[in-house]
Design an enzyme around this catalytic site. Sequence first.
Site, PDB file in Angstrom:
ATOM      1  N   GLY A  27       7.641   6.936   8.288  1.00 53.07           N
ATOM      2  CA  GLY A  27       8.450   7.804   7.436  1.00 53.07           C
ATOM      3  C   GLY A  27       7.630   8.905   6.788  1.00 53.07           C
ATOM      4  N   LYS A  37      -1.650   1.105   3.527  1.00 51.04           N
ATOM      5  CA  LYS A  37      -2.089  -0.284   3.649  1.00 51.04           C
ATOM      6  C   LYS A  37      -2.506  -0.655   5.052  1.00 51.04           C
ATOM      7  CE  LYS A  37       0.630  -2.565   0.092  1.00 51.04           C
ATOM      8  NZ  LYS A  37       1.752  -3.504  -0.002  1.00 51.04           N
ATOM      9  N   ARG A  87      17.713  12.394  10.449  1.00 47.28           N
ATOM     10  CA  ARG A  87      18.429  11.236  10.991  1.00 47.28           C
ATOM     11  C   ARG A  87      19.877  11.562  11.334  1.00 47.28           C
ATOM     12  NH1 ARG A  87      15.867   6.010   7.787  1.00 47.28           N
ATOM     13  NH2 ARG A  87      14.113   5.841   9.212  1.00 47.28           N
ATOM     14  N   GLY A 115       9.794   1.237  10.088  1.00 45.88           N
ATOM     15  CA  GLY A 115       9.561  -0.191  10.309  1.00 45.88           C
ATOM     16  C   GLY A 115       9.895  -0.623  11.723  1.00 45.88           C
TER      17      GLY A 115
HETATM   18  P1  ADP Z   1       3.940   6.038   7.077  1.00 45.32           P
HETATM   19  O1  ADP Z   1       5.201   6.025   6.250  1.00 45.32           O
HETATM   20  O2  ADP Z   1       3.763   7.324   7.843  1.00 45.32           O
HETATM   21  O3  ADP Z   1       3.783   4.822   7.935  1.00 45.32           O
HETATM   22  P2  ADP Z   1       2.432   4.919   4.892  1.00 45.32           P
HETATM   23  O4  ADP Z   1       3.695   4.566   4.199  1.00 45.32           O
HETATM   24  O5  ADP Z   1       1.590   3.820   5.409  1.00 45.32           O
HETATM   25  O6  ADP Z   1       2.699   5.993   6.049  1.00 45.32           O
HETATM   26  O7  ADP Z   1       1.486   5.733   3.896  1.00 45.32           O
HETATM   27  C1  ADP Z   1       1.870   6.985   3.372  1.00 45.32           C
HETATM   28  C2  ADP Z   1       1.242   7.214   2.022  1.00 45.32           C
HETATM   29  O8  ADP Z   1      -0.158   7.011   2.065  1.00 45.32           O
HETATM   30  C3  ADP Z   1       1.440   8.622   1.514  1.00 45.32           C
HETATM   31  O9  ADP Z   1       2.322   8.607   0.443  1.00 45.32           O
HETATM   32  C4  ADP Z   1       0.031   9.067   1.099  1.00 45.32           C
HETATM   33  O10 ADP Z   1       0.016   9.717  -0.161  1.00 45.32           O
HETATM   34  C5  ADP Z   1      -0.708   7.754   1.014  1.00 45.32           C
HETATM   35  N1  ADP Z   1      -2.158   7.905   1.213  1.00 45.32           N
HETATM   36  C6  ADP Z   1      -2.796   8.375   2.305  1.00 45.32           C
HETATM   37  N2  ADP Z   1      -4.115   8.402   2.111  1.00 45.32           N
HETATM   38  C7  ADP Z   1      -4.349   7.965   0.866  1.00 45.32           C
HETATM   39  C8  ADP Z   1      -5.524   7.751   0.072  1.00 45.32           C
HETATM   40  N3  ADP Z   1      -6.721   8.050   0.558  1.00 45.32           N
HETATM   41  N4  ADP Z   1      -5.364   7.257  -1.179  1.00 45.32           N
HETATM   42  C9  ADP Z   1      -4.138   6.962  -1.653  1.00 45.32           C
HETATM   43  N5  ADP Z   1      -3.001   7.130  -0.961  1.00 45.32           N
HETATM   44  C10 ADP Z   1      -3.091   7.618   0.289  1.00 45.32           C
HETATM   45 MG    MG Z   2       5.717   4.994   4.394  1.00 49.05          MG
END
Ligand code: ADP
Ligand code: MG
Length: 398
Positions: A353, A198, A39, A376
């Site tokens: 992130g 999620k 960043r 976000g």
């Molecule tokens: P981003 O920040 O890229 O949008 P998220 O915050 O939605 O992604 O999700 C990232 C997290 O999801 C990571 O910390 C990863 O460990 C977790 N994750 C991915 N797949 C699984 C899974 N099958 N079970 C539990 N956690 C998971």
């Molecule tokens: Mg995240």
Amino acid sequence: MSDRELPSIDELDVAGKRVLVRCDLNVPLDDGAITDDLRIRAALPTLEALLERGARLAVCSHLGRPKGQVKDEFRLTPVAERLSELLDRKVTAVRDVVGDEAREACASDDEVVLLENLRFEPGEEANDPGFTDALSSLADVYVNDAFGASHRAHASIVGPPERLPSAAGRLLVNEVTTLERLLVKPDHPYVAVLGGVKVSDKLDVIGNLLDRVDTLCIGGAMAFTLLVAQGKDVGRSLVEEDRVEDVKGMLEEAVAKGIDIHLPTDVVAAEEPTEDAIHETVPLAQIGNRMGVDIGPETTGDFAKTILGARTVLWNGPMGIFEIPDYSAGTKGVASAIAEATAEGAFTVAGGGDSAAALARFEMTDAVSHLSTGGGASLELLEGKQLPGITALRQASK
Ligand code: ADP
Ligand code: MG
């Protein structure tokens, strides 16, 4: 598109002026050390362009969540040091946001002043007009380059454009124009690869993409809620039970629109989501009483093949718990396929992130056409929402 164009810094009169530049220098810290300076590096083009044109800067940012209080662990001191190294200039880091030190430094000849963490002031998140006045009075001109904070109606984001001549910095313009390419006239085939924890975080994005993409590849924990909606057994994998009905509706809509949906057919099944847990790769049907912690090689191969046939790829969210090396193969396989597609001319964008952290871990941050710095904010833009920071700039330019 012209009425949607953002006011550019090239049209601002900045020579000899003090320019308040809102950046997003909210870097990850570990015990006071910056673990990823993406960043800060992303802020350089705007800062350098302004300095070259004879501006004096008052750079400002938030860091973490100090919640309106001065907390030493959230001071911008490490950011000031790194910024000074990268700019190769002296950076005057003041110890307050709009107090005496900040006012004196901004009135001086110092070329680069860095204000203290904006969120030390309760007025920042509350969008308090008194705080906005104090902040705006430090400078003659305002530039917003904080894409990652532009979905927040905070004082430093929406206030100064009402008070000062204002423009969007290079990073902000680049993020907005690039992400809009994913929504307006994208090249086809267009594949969205989604993962992460999620499904509830990403349902609105999926909803807005259903009119645009040809294929959805869904992995990560969020895939299990979709699999449950299809009546599959996912063992003890993470599932958002309260979203199963929403997901069923989304799947029906996707089918009606002719969108191809790819979900995991094999998984890494672990007793627990931990590094030392007993685990093995199995077809989904054999997950038993275990948790899915990564997509398996068959699924990774299927997603990779789809990605390699695409002209546009959006990737948001890891395919598994990539922080644990044994559960990172799916995420790495998807990242490699996206890198290969990019090399062959596809337009590829990664956002989120943790997805950015995964790319950094695999040393692949340069392998995509665009890596968004805003988690976000990029999701809200992809949901089709107007970001308050961008609206404020567009209104100011009218
Ligand atoms: P981003 O920040 O890229 O949008 P998220 O915050 O939605 O992604 O999700 C990232 C997290 O999801 C990571 O910390 C990863 O460990 C977790 N994750 C991915 N797949 C699984 C899974 N099958 N079970 C539990 N956690 C998971
Ligand atoms: Mg995240």
